[in-house]
Design an enzyme around this catalytic site. Structure first.
Site, mmCIF file in Angstrom:
data_model
loop_
_atom_site.group_PDB
_atom_site.id
_atom_site.type_symbol
_atom_site.label_atom_id
_atom_site.label_comp_id
_atom_site.label_asym_id
_atom_site.label_seq_id
_atom_site.Cartn_x
_atom_site.Cartn_y
_atom_site.Cartn_z
ATOM 1 N N SER A 69 0.824 -1.206 0.000
ATOM 2 C CA SER A 69 0.000 0.000 0.000
ATOM 3 C C SER A 69 0.862 1.263 0.000
ATOM 4 C CB SER A 69 -0.904 0.004 1.229
ATOM 5 O OG SER A 69 -1.592 -1.222 1.316
HETATM 6 C C1 SAM Z 1 -3.268 -4.155 -0.181
HETATM 7 S S1 SAM Z 1 -2.756 -5.807 0.042
HETATM 8 C C2 SAM Z 1 -2.064 -5.798 1.683
HETATM 9 C C3 SAM Z 1 -0.762 -5.074 1.789
HETATM 10 C C4 SAM Z 1 0.117 -5.590 2.907
HETATM 11 N N1 SAM Z 1 -0.394 -5.290 4.215
HETATM 12 C C5 SAM Z 1 1.535 -5.113 2.734
HETATM 13 O O1 SAM Z 1 2.078 -4.432 3.601
HETATM 14 O O2 SAM Z 1 2.129 -5.452 1.702
HETATM 15 C C6 SAM Z 1 -4.270 -6.707 0.361
HETATM 16 C C7 SAM Z 1 -4.045 -8.173 0.615
HETATM 17 O O3 SAM Z 1 -5.241 -8.732 1.141
HETATM 18 C C8 SAM Z 1 -5.305 -10.071 0.720
HETATM 19 N N2 SAM Z 1 -6.667 -10.572 0.902
HETATM 20 C C9 SAM Z 1 -7.764 -10.364 0.132
HETATM 21 N N3 SAM Z 1 -8.830 -10.998 0.658
HETATM 22 C C10 SAM Z 1 -8.397 -11.630 1.789
HETATM 23 C C11 SAM Z 1 -9.035 -12.447 2.753
HETATM 24 N N4 SAM Z 1 -10.327 -12.764 2.680
HETATM 25 N N5 SAM Z 1 -8.287 -12.916 3.778
HETATM 26 C C12 SAM Z 1 -6.956 -12.618 3.866
HETATM 27 N N6 SAM Z 1 -6.311 -11.844 2.976
HETATM 28 C C13 SAM Z 1 -7.017 -11.351 1.955
HETATM 29 C C14 SAM Z 1 -4.845 -10.011 -0.714
HETATM 30 O O4 SAM Z 1 -4.419 -11.272 -1.177
HETATM 31 C C15 SAM Z 1 -3.733 -8.974 -0.638
HETATM 32 O O5 SAM Z 1 -2.487 -9.585 -0.487
#
Ligand code: SAM
Length: 405
Positions: A69
């Protein structure tokens, strides 16, 4: 090389601060201590230290599903989370692992960070990245974050770093009574990062800021769907209904049915207020975004410019839609126009103009001064109905209000 890296990191923190993030010294220190380039190893080091979101995974249609992000957004959310040394924290959305590493730095060796992601490949790379960056103690788990992670509960803090449509009951159950939850809440195309604390029988927002995130997948996924209309234009449809791309694209090239709204709204009012009002009141809401470099622009008068795209919002129904655009005659305060396209465009535009005037009549409510109460919805018993705008989701009734003063 070490000096160059330090300079890049300092420069990134300066950018974050200039944009209002990392006012908290501890968050700034974490950004300086954790090397972001270890979390995006495929990118040049310089790119890792820009204050930008970096997409790391896309779906088959090219839509982003994972990213590191934007650092300013991360810093703002970490301030909302208010982590203290020794605390235990659960993150939903491990992604690259970078935010988990920042949190590990903030809670220190006496604390604990668990981070969950829904994709095995992302979990594997997050683990490798964390080890490389010196934070092997972070526990990365592959699971649907909707279930939290009961094995390591309770947590002092829960944070989602993915756009959530609803609050999972598990997050509350796995939180200590005085704990805090921070989530990017998708209110129907209008996202707000909200810090919630429990008060009696519901969650109350303690702080609330506009944001933008990729949407959660899995059992808690919302209905919205992004439709790629053509190379330049895409539409996020709030209720997830499929739109006939060719018909919509053709309709947009026709002359619109124009309904003046009489409502003046600059980009900020639009982003923080009117857009949220439409999202909450119009079930057929949609958000259109067009590349600013489009050869034949259809949204040249869109009220918002976000990065390299023009953005506006409205309502879509099958082959027809209506959107809000700036008036054709510049220079005079005509207010926004609701412009309808396709067979039912006129009717949709009339409805959109009425909603815009309703926002004006309600005192132009926006993020400023807004509170959100979130009531877990019990299977039995009546839903609470305090004053405010009600947004119902499967597990939660959200009530938006603007307390006086
Ligand atoms: C914007 S990214 C997160 C960025 C992360 N915190 C970082 O510092 O790199 C959103 C993440 O949420 C995950 N995601 C989406 N739906 C999810 C779910 N139901 N449970 C867990 N993770 C999920 C995606 O695979 C993605 O990797």
């Amino acid at each position: 090389v070490a000096d160059e890296l330090t300079a890049l990191q300092r420069n990134m923190v300066a950018q974050v601060r200039a944009r209002g993030g990392a006012r908290d010294e501890r968050v700034a220190e974490a950004l300086l201590a954790v090397p972001r380039h270890h979390f995006v190893p495929d990118l040049p080091v310089e790119a890792a230290y820009q204050d930008e979101a970096l997409v790391t995974k896309r779906d088959a249609d090219g839509r982003p599903i994972s990213s590191s992000s934007q650092p300013t957004m991360m810093a703002v959310m970490l301030e909302q989370l208010d982590l203290r040394p020794g605390q235990r924290v659960l993150e939903v959305g491990a992604g690259t692992g970078y935010n988990a590493a920042l949190m590990a730095h903030l809670v220190g060796p006496s604390g604990a960070v668990v981070s969950v992601d829904i994709d095995t490949d992302l979990v594997d790379t997050a683990r490798a990245n964390l080890a490389r960056a010196g934070h092997p103690e972070v526990r990365v788990v592959c699971a649907d974050g909707a279930g939290g992670f009961a094995t390591a509960a309770p947590y002092d803090r829960v944070i989602a770093t993915v756009g959530v449509w609803d609050l999972a009951p598990a997050w509350g159950e796995q939180l200590t009574p005085a704990g805090r939850i921070v989530v990017p809440l998708d209110l129907g195309g209008a996202d707000r990062s909200v810090a919630f604390e429990w008060s009696g029988d519901h969650w109350t927002s303690r702080s609330l800021l506009p944001c933008g995130f990729v949407s959660m997948r899995g059992v808690l996924a919302g209905p919205q769907r992004t439709m790629v209309i053509d190379a330049d234009l895409s539409i996020v449809v709030g209720d997830g209904r499929e739109l006939p791309a060719a018909a919509v694209s053709a309709a947009l090239t026709g002359a619109p049915a124009v309904h003046p709204t009489g409502v003046l709204a600059g980009p900020r009012d639009f982003f923080e207020g009117l857009g949220l009002w439409l999202a909450v009141h119009e079930p057929r809401r949609c958000t259109l975004s067009e590349a600013a470099a489009a050869v034949t622009p259809r949204l040249g008068r869109a009220p918002l410019a976000i990065q390299d795209r023009r953005v506006t919002t409205g309502a879509a129904d099958g082959d027809s839609l209506a959107v809000l655009l700036r008036p054709a005659q510049a220079g005079e305060p005509h207010g926004l126009e609701a412009c309808g396209y396709g067979p039912r465009g006129d009717e949709l535009a009339a409805g959109l103009a009425t909603l815009a005037r309703g926002w004006q009549a309600a005192g132009r409510p926006g993020s400023a001064g807004m509170r959100i109460a979130a009531y877990p919805r019990a299977a039995d018993g009546p839903a609470p109905s305090p004053d405010g705008l009600v947004v119902d989701r499967p597990h939660t009734r959200f009530v938006l209000s603007w307390p006086a003063g």
